[in-house]
Design a protein around this motif. Structure first.
Motif, PDB file in Angstrom:
ATOM      1  N   LYS A 129       6.967   6.775  -1.079  1.00 40.33           N
ATOM      2  CA  LYS A 129       6.942   6.028  -2.339  1.00 40.33           C
ATOM      3  C   LYS A 129       6.319   6.900  -3.427  1.00 40.33           C
ATOM      4  O   LYS A 129       5.318   7.582  -3.202  1.00 40.33           O
ATOM      5  CB  LYS A 129       6.116   4.750  -2.173  1.00 40.33           C
ATOM      6  CG  LYS A 129       6.162   3.819  -3.377  1.00 40.33           C
ATOM      7  CD  LYS A 129       5.211   2.648  -3.243  1.00 40.33           C
ATOM      8  CE  LYS A 129       5.848   1.508  -2.506  1.00 40.33           C
ATOM      9  NZ  LYS A 129       5.004   0.285  -2.556  1.00 40.33           N
ATOM     10  N   ASN A 130       6.899   6.829  -4.624  1.00 38.22           N
ATOM     11  CA  ASN A 130       6.407   7.573  -5.779  1.00 38.22           C
ATOM     12  C   ASN A 130       5.126   6.917  -6.290  1.00 38.22           C
ATOM     13  O   ASN A 130       5.126   5.726  -6.629  1.00 38.22           O
ATOM     14  CB  ASN A 130       7.486   7.581  -6.871  1.00 38.22           C
ATOM     15  CG  ASN A 130       7.088   8.387  -8.064  1.00 38.22           C
ATOM     16  OD1 ASN A 130       6.014   8.228  -8.623  1.00 38.22           O
ATOM     17  ND2 ASN A 130       7.981   9.263  -8.489  1.00 38.22           N
ATOM     18  N   ARG A 131       4.046   7.683  -6.343  1.00 39.00           N
ATOM     19  CA  ARG A 131       2.739   7.148  -6.768  1.00 39.00           C
ATOM     20  C   ARG A 131       2.748   6.702  -8.235  1.00 39.00           C
ATOM     21  O   ARG A 131       2.102   5.714  -8.582  1.00 39.00           O
ATOM     22  CB  ARG A 131       1.649   8.190  -6.560  1.00 39.00           C
ATOM     23  CG  ARG A 131       1.352   8.513  -5.119  1.00 39.00           C
ATOM     24  CD  ARG A 131       0.297   9.622  -5.019  1.00 39.00           C
ATOM     25  NE  ARG A 131       0.130  10.100  -3.673  1.00 39.00           N
ATOM     26  CZ  ARG A 131      -0.710   9.580  -2.782  1.00 39.00           C
ATOM     27  NH1 ARG A 131      -1.449   8.537  -3.113  1.00 39.00           N
ATOM     28  NH2 ARG A 131      -0.822  10.104  -1.575  1.00 39.00           N
ATOM     29  N   ASP A 132       3.466   7.425  -9.096  1.00 39.00           N
ATOM     30  CA  ASP A 132       3.524   7.040 -10.517  1.00 39.00           C
ATOM     31  C   ASP A 132       4.188   5.682 -10.679  1.00 39.00           C
ATOM     32  O   ASP A 132       3.703   4.822 -11.414  1.00 39.00           O
ATOM     33  CB  ASP A 132       4.291   8.088 -11.335  1.00 39.00           C
ATOM     34  CG  ASP A 132       3.583   9.433 -11.375  1.00 39.00           C
ATOM     35  OD1 ASP A 132       2.347   9.468 -11.167  1.00 39.00           O
ATOM     36  OD2 ASP A 132       4.264  10.448 -11.594  1.00 39.00           O
ATOM     37  N   TRP A 133       5.300   5.486 -10.004  1.00 42.23           N
ATOM     38  CA  TRP A 133       6.004   4.212 -10.072  1.00 42.23           C
ATOM     39  C   TRP A 133       5.136   3.105  -9.480  1.00 42.23           C
ATOM     40  O   TRP A 133       5.077   1.995 -10.006  1.00 42.23           O
ATOM     41  CB  TRP A 133       7.340   4.295  -9.336  1.00 42.23           C
ATOM     42  CG  TRP A 133       8.047   2.977  -9.300  1.00 42.23           C
ATOM     43  CD1 TRP A 133       8.663   2.355 -10.337  1.00 42.23           C
ATOM     44  CD2 TRP A 133       8.171   2.121  -8.177  1.00 42.23           C
ATOM     45  NE1 TRP A 133       9.178   1.151  -9.928  1.00 42.23           N
ATOM     46  CE2 TRP A 133       8.883   0.980  -8.597  1.00 42.23           C
ATOM     47  CE3 TRP A 133       7.763   2.191  -6.856  1.00 42.23           C
ATOM     48  CZ2 TRP A 133       9.189  -0.065  -7.747  1.00 42.23           C
ATOM     49  CZ3 TRP A 133       8.063   1.151  -6.000  1.00 42.23           C
ATOM     50  CH2 TRP A 133       8.768   0.034  -6.449  1.00 42.23           C
ATOM     51  N   GLU A 134       4.444   3.423  -8.410  1.00 42.46           N
ATOM     52  CA  GLU A 134       3.547   2.475  -7.755  1.00 42.46           C
ATOM     53  C   GLU A 134       2.480   1.974  -8.741  1.00 42.46           C
ATOM     54  O   GLU A 134       2.193   0.782  -8.810  1.00 42.46           O
ATOM     55  CB  GLU A 134       2.878   3.207  -6.586  1.00 42.46           C
ATOM     56  CG  GLU A 134       2.413   2.362  -5.469  1.00 42.46           C
ATOM     57  CD  GLU A 134       1.968   3.224  -4.297  1.00 42.46           C
ATOM     58  OE1 GLU A 134       2.205   2.784  -3.178  1.00 42.46           O
ATOM     59  OE2 GLU A 134       1.379   4.295  -4.493  1.00 42.46           O
ATOM     60  N   GLN A 135       1.920   2.890  -9.521  1.00 48.36           N
ATOM     61  CA  GLN A 135       0.903   2.519 -10.521  1.00 48.36           C
ATOM     62  C   GLN A 135       1.513   1.634 -11.612  1.00 48.36           C
ATOM     63  O   GLN A 135       0.900   0.661 -12.035  1.00 48.36           O
ATOM     64  CB  GLN A 135       0.303   3.780 -11.153  1.00 48.36           C
ATOM     65  CG  GLN A 135      -0.575   4.574 -10.225  1.00 48.36           C
ATOM     66  CD  GLN A 135      -1.848   3.837  -9.834  1.00 48.36           C
ATOM     67  OE1 GLN A 135      -2.366   3.020 -10.590  1.00 48.36           O
ATOM     68  NE2 GLN A 135      -2.341   4.114  -8.642  1.00 48.36           N
ATOM     69  N   GLU A 136       2.717   1.984 -12.049  1.00 47.35           N
ATOM     70  CA  GLU A 136       3.385   1.221 -13.097  1.00 47.35           C
ATOM     71  C   GLU A 136       3.661  -0.224 -12.684  1.00 47.35           C
ATOM     72  O   GLU A 136       3.529  -1.134 -13.474  1.00 47.35           O
ATOM     73  CB  GLU A 136       4.709   1.877 -13.478  1.00 47.35           C
ATOM     74  CG  GLU A 136       4.558   3.159 -14.247  1.00 47.35           C
ATOM     75  CD  GLU A 136       5.893   3.843 -14.478  1.00 47.35           C
ATOM     76  OE1 GLU A 136       6.935   3.153 -14.454  1.00 47.35           O
ATOM     77  OE2 GLU A 136       5.886   5.065 -14.674  1.00 47.35           O
ATOM     78  N   TRP A 187       3.748  11.659  -4.361  1.00 54.17           N
ATOM     79  CA  TRP A 187       4.424  10.891  -3.323  1.00 54.17           C
ATOM     80  C   TRP A 187       3.504  10.650  -2.142  1.00 54.17           C
ATOM     81  O   TRP A 187       2.660  11.472  -1.825  1.00 54.17           O
ATOM     82  CB  TRP A 187       5.668  11.640  -2.838  1.00 54.17           C
ATOM     83  CG  TRP A 187       6.713  11.735  -3.890  1.00 54.17           C
ATOM     84  CD1 TRP A 187       6.834  12.705  -4.842  1.00 54.17           C
ATOM     85  CD2 TRP A 187       7.766  10.812  -4.127  1.00 54.17           C
ATOM     86  NE1 TRP A 187       7.901  12.435  -5.650  1.00 54.17           N
ATOM     87  CE2 TRP A 187       8.496  11.284  -5.235  1.00 54.17           C
ATOM     88  CE3 TRP A 187       8.166   9.636  -3.501  1.00 54.17           C
ATOM     89  CZ2 TRP A 187       9.602  10.622  -5.728  1.00 54.17           C
ATOM     90  CZ3 TRP A 187       9.269   8.980  -3.999  1.00 54.17           C
ATOM     91  CH2 TRP A 187       9.980   9.461  -5.097  1.00 54.17           C
ATOM     92  N   ARG A 188       3.722   9.505  -1.479  1.00 52.57           N
ATOM     93  CA  ARG A 188       2.970   9.252  -0.253  1.00 52.57           C
ATOM     94  C   ARG A 188       3.874   8.619   0.792  1.00 52.57           C
ATOM     95  O   ARG A 188       4.809   7.874   0.470  1.00 52.57           O
ATOM     96  CB  ARG A 188       1.749   8.383  -0.510  1.00 52.57           C
ATOM     97  CG  ARG A 188       2.052   6.936  -0.841  1.00 52.57           C
ATOM     98  CD  ARG A 188       0.755   6.164  -1.105  1.00 52.57           C
ATOM     99  NE  ARG A 188       1.040   4.771  -1.342  1.00 52.57           N
ATOM    100  CZ  ARG A 188       0.874   3.796  -0.437  1.00 52.57           C
ATOM    101  NH1 ARG A 188       0.413   4.075   0.751  1.00 52.57           N
ATOM    102  NH2 ARG A 188       1.155   2.552  -0.749  1.00 52.57           N
ATOM    103  N   LEU A 189       3.592   8.948   2.034  1.00 51.00           N
ATOM    104  CA  LEU A 189       4.295   8.342   3.162  1.00 51.00           C
ATOM    105  C   LEU A 189       3.785   6.918   3.313  1.00 51.00           C
ATOM    106  O   LEU A 189       2.586   6.710   3.462  1.00 51.00           O
ATOM    107  CB  LEU A 189       4.038   9.151   4.435  1.00 51.00           C
ATOM    108  CG  LEU A 189       4.670   8.608   5.720  1.00 51.00           C
ATOM    109  CD1 LEU A 189       6.188   8.700   5.666  1.00 51.00           C
ATOM    110  CD2 LEU A 189       4.141   9.390   6.926  1.00 51.00           C
ATOM    111  N   VAL A 190       4.677   5.938   3.245  1.00 50.71           N
ATOM    112  CA  VAL A 190       4.262   4.547   3.362  1.00 50.71           C
ATOM    113  C   VAL A 190       4.687   3.928   4.685  1.00 50.71           C
ATOM    114  O   VAL A 190       4.282   2.812   5.001  1.00 50.71           O
ATOM    115  CB  VAL A 190       4.772   3.669   2.181  1.00 50.71           C
ATOM    116  CG1 VAL A 190       4.103   4.099   0.892  1.00 50.71           C
ATOM    117  CG2 VAL A 190       6.281   3.708   2.065  1.00 50.71           C
TER     118      VAL A 190
END
Length: 165
Positions: free
Chosen positions: A148-155, A126-129
């Protein structure tokens, strides 16, 4: 959407979620919610004992909200609450709370820099956006924080977006 702490149950009456699941550690809040929404099949409200709800392992929410909950929790309950927020969401976590360390107030409110907890325990996923100052900052010490979830962000290919300011 999952929401932790229904203490501001009036908020729900202002929204139009296709499906809503709420959790609260207060049995009084659960009773209030049940009386008001018992005939609405799109809303589900649960008593939360602090352990990550089984619901989260079966189906994560796109967005999990924590509204004014952190400041009312003992340290142990705070740790369980934070874990539940990030386990139960697949895309976003939004926290409305104060984000600084300070001794407990005379009225029992706790002050914690919860972004440090996220950075320490969830930084790999997770990261603070962004954050948003409360519109009426002179009346509260709480603001909104968006993770925001980093895994979802990559997907979805959005990892290179600039963070919100």
């Amino acid at each position: 959407e999952f929401q932790y702490s229904g203490a501001d149950e009036a908020y729900l009456s202002l929204t139009n979620y296709p499906r809503y699941t709420g959790f609260d550690t207060s049995i009084d809040s659960w009773n209030t919610f049940y009386k008001r929404y018992q005939n609405d099949p799109t809303k589900n409200y649960n008593y939360h004992d602090g352990v990550v709800p089984e619901t989260c392992y079966k189906r994560q929410a796109d967005v999990v909200l924590s509204l004014n909950a952190i400041g009312s929790l003992s340290y142990y309950d705070y740790l369980k609450h934070m874990e539940s927020l990030f386990v139960c969401s697949s895309k976003y976590v939004i926290i409305y709370a104060s984000n600084f360390d300070k001794p407990q107030s005379d009225d029992g409110k706790y002050y914690r820099r919860f972004t440090n907890w996220v950075e320490t325990y969830m930084h790999d996923r997770w990261r603070l956006v962004g954050s948003l100052l409360h519109r009426f900052a002179h009346t509260t010490e709480s603001d909104f924080y968006f993770f925001k979830n980093r895994d979802w962000e990559q997907e979805c290919g959005a990892a290179d977006e600039a963070p919100l300011n």
